[in-house]
Design an enzyme around this catalytic site. Structure first.
Site, PDB file in Angstrom:
ATOM      1  N   HIS A 129      43.035  43.217  48.565  1.00 52.60           N
ATOM      2  CA  HIS A 129      43.237  44.030  47.407  1.00 52.60           C
ATOM      3  C   HIS A 129      44.427  44.905  47.217  1.00 52.60           C
ATOM      4  O   HIS A 129      44.102  46.132  47.025  1.00 52.60           O
ATOM      5  CB  HIS A 129      41.985  44.763  47.171  1.00 52.60           C
ATOM      6  CG  HIS A 129      41.581  45.112  45.538  1.00 52.60           C
ATOM      7  ND1 HIS A 129      40.351  45.054  44.895  1.00 52.60           N
ATOM      8  CD2 HIS A 129      42.490  45.176  44.592  1.00 52.60           C
ATOM      9  CE1 HIS A 129      40.711  45.233  43.715  1.00 52.60           C
ATOM     10  NE2 HIS A 129      41.827  45.468  43.295  1.00 52.60           N
ATOM     11  N   ARG A 141      39.037  40.137  40.090  1.00 50.66           N
ATOM     12  CA  ARG A 141      38.004  40.794  40.737  1.00 50.66           C
ATOM     13  C   ARG A 141      37.198  39.538  41.461  1.00 50.66           C
ATOM     14  O   ARG A 141      37.078  38.332  40.923  1.00 50.66           O
ATOM     15  CB  ARG A 141      36.919  41.547  39.809  1.00 50.66           C
ATOM     16  CG  ARG A 141      37.490  42.901  39.103  1.00 50.66           C
ATOM     17  CD  ARG A 141      37.415  43.852  40.159  1.00 50.66           C
ATOM     18  NE  ARG A 141      38.121  44.984  39.703  1.00 50.66           N
ATOM     19  CZ  ARG A 141      39.260  45.663  39.515  1.00 50.66           C
ATOM     20  NH1 ARG A 141      40.308  44.981  40.190  1.00 50.66           N
ATOM     21  NH2 ARG A 141      39.589  46.871  39.031  1.00 50.66           N
ATOM     22  N   GLU A 168      34.056  43.669  48.905  1.00 51.51           N
ATOM     23  CA  GLU A 168      35.351  44.067  49.582  1.00 51.51           C
ATOM     24  C   GLU A 168      34.973  45.095  50.505  1.00 51.51           C
ATOM     25  O   GLU A 168      34.112  46.153  49.781  1.00 51.51           O
ATOM     26  CB  GLU A 168      36.362  44.612  48.634  1.00 51.51           C
ATOM     27  CG  GLU A 168      36.810  43.418  47.789  1.00 51.51           C
ATOM     28  CD  GLU A 168      37.704  43.786  46.870  1.00 51.51           C
ATOM     29  OE1 GLU A 168      37.938  44.975  46.503  1.00 51.51           O
ATOM     30  OE2 GLU A 168      38.497  42.956  46.069  1.00 51.51           O
TER      31      GLU A 168
HETATM   32  C1  DGY Z   1      43.225  47.729  39.103  1.00 52.66           C
HETATM   33  O1  DGY Z   1      44.097  48.723  38.921  1.00 52.66           O
HETATM   34  O2  DGY Z   1      42.199  47.544  38.635  1.00 52.66           O
HETATM   35  C2  DGY Z   1      43.516  47.332  40.586  1.00 52.66           C
HETATM   36  O3  DGY Z   1      42.700  46.056  40.689  1.00 52.66           O
HETATM   37  C3  DGY Z   1      43.186  48.270  41.581  1.00 52.66           C
HETATM   38  O4  DGY Z   1      41.901  48.591  41.625  1.00 52.66           O
END
Ligand code: DGY
Length: 323
Positions: A285, A237, A266
Site C-alpha cells: 500500500h 482497496r 493489510e
Molecule cells: C488514500 O489516500 O486513500 C491512499 O490509499 C492511502 O490510504
C-alpha cells in the site's frame, strides 16, 4: 491554545502549517496502531484529530463528539463512518487530487512488473536461482497496443490511462456510473458495460472507491469473464477483489497475472501463497508514498485542520452536507 492529536508521524510540511497557526501538536510516535480506546483517551483532551490509517467508527465518534474537525491523511475515507460524523456535525476532510500521479505510477509499475514477472525474478536471484539460460523459461508478455480497462475513471484512473496511452499506445476502455467526457475527448477513452470491460481488457486496473457497491466486485464470476492473458491491477482497496477467488483464477489460468498495492487484510500475511506466484506483484500500500505527494497530503490535511478549528468550511470536506 487549541490542540491537535496526530495518529502517525507526518511530514514536516504539514506540522509547520499547524504550528504557524498557533496549534499544539501531539504526535503518536509508536510504530503500532492505536486501539480505539487509546484513540478516544487521547482525543478527549484534544480539539482536532489528524488521522492516518486509523478506523473512525461510530463508537469513537460518539465518545469524541467534541472534536471540531477530523482531517484524514488520505483521499479514501472508507475507514470513517461519515454518516455518523455528519449526524454529529463533525466535519471530515480528505486529500484529493495530490496523490493521483503517484498512485497511477504505482499501478503502472505493478502492470509492467507483473507483465515481466519482475518481483519473482528478483526473488530468484536473491535465492541463488539466477540459473541456466533457457530461451523459453519464465517469459513475460508485452503491453504494446494492448487494451487498458479502467474500473473507476476518476483522477487516478485518468493518470493511469495517460501513462498507458503514452508509453504503449494502449486503447482505453472504462466503466463508471457516469461518463467522463473529458477523458473521452483527451484520451479517446470509451465507456463500456462492466461485462465488456471484463471481456475486452488486457490490463484491468481498479481505481474506484470502496463502497457497498464495489466491495467484492472482482470475484470468481468476474475473473471467469476476463481474458486468459489479462493482468488485474488493484491500487484502490483490497476488498474490491476477493482474494481467494483471485488466487483460484490465477491457478486455473483464467487470467494471466495480478499486481496489487492493496490487500485485505493489510498487512498481507508473509506466508500468503500469492507472494510466491511468478505472475503476481504485491506492494505494501505505497501508492501515495513519494516525498512530494506525502508532503502535499500533509499540507492539505493541515489546512483542513486549521479551517475546521477556525469554524470555517474545510477546503476538502467529505461531508459538505453538514454546512
Ligand atoms: C488514500 O489516500 O486513500 C491512499 O490509499 C492511502 O490510504
Amino acid at each position: 491554545m487549541m490542540k491537535v492529536f496526530v495518529t502517525r508521524v507526518i511530514p514536516a510540511a504539514g506540522k509547520k502549517i499547524l504550528e504557524d497557526a498557533g496549534l499544539s501538536i501531539t504526535e503518536w510516535t509508536e510504530k503500532r496502531a492505536l486501539s480505539r480506546d487509546e484513540l478516544i483517551a487521547h482525543c478527549l483532551d484534544h480539539d482536532a484529530l489528524l488521522s492516518a490509517s486509523t478506523k473512525i467508527d461510530s463508537v469513537f465518534l460518539n465518545a469524541c463528539k467534541h472534536l471540531k474537525v477530523i482531517a484524514l491523511l488520505s483521499v479514501g475515507f472508507d475507514n470513517v463512518d461519515v454518516a455518523e460524523a455528519s449526524r454529529l456535525k463533525i466535519p471530515v476532510g480528505n486529500t484529493p487530487g495530490v496523490l493521483s500521479k503517484a498512485t497511477a505510477d504505482a499501478a503502472f509499475l505493478l502492470m509492467l512488473s507483473t507483465s515481466r514477472k519482475a518481483f519473482y525474478q528478483h526473488k530468484k536471484i536473491a535465492k541463488g536461482q539466477w540459473g541456466f539460460f533457457e530461451p523459453t523459461a519464465d517469459l513475460g508478455i508485452e503491453l504494446d497496443g494492448k487494451t487498458l480497462g479502467v474500473f473507476g475513471l476518476g483522477k487516478i484512473g485518468e493518470e493511469m490511462a495517460r501513462r498507458c496511452r503514452g508509453a504503449y499506445g494502449m486503447k482505453i476502455l472504462y466503466h463508471n456510473r457516469s461518463r467522463n467526457e473529458q477523458a473521452e475527448q483527451e484520451l479517446g477513452a470509451e465507456w463500456v458495460s462492466f461485462e465488456d470491460l471484463l471481456s475486452q481488457s488486457d490490463v484491468l486496473s481498479v481505481h474506484t472507491a470502496l463502497t457497498a457497491e464495489t466491495k467484492g466486485k472482482f470475484d470468481l464470476e468476474s475473473f471467469k469473464k476476463m481474458k486468459p492473458n489479462a493482468i488485474f491491477v488493484n491500487t484502490a482497496r483490497g476488498s474490491i477483489h476477493v482474494e481467494k477467488d483471485l488466487k483460484s483464477a490465477l491457478e486455473q489460468g483464467l487470467i494471466w497475472g495480478a499486481g496489487l498495492d492493496v490487500t485485505d487484510p493489510e498487512p498481507m500475511d508473509p506466508l500468503n501463497p500469492l507472494l510466491d506466484f511468478p505472475n503476481v506483484s504485491v506492494l505494501p500500500h505505497i501508492g501515495s508514498a513519494t516525498l512530494e505527494t506525502r508532503n502535499a497530503m500533509a499540507e492539505l490535511a493541515a489546512n483542513n485542520i486549521v479551517a475546521g478549528l477556525k469554524g470555517e468550511q474545510l477546503p476538502y470536506p467529505v461531508n459538505p452536507e453538514i454546512y
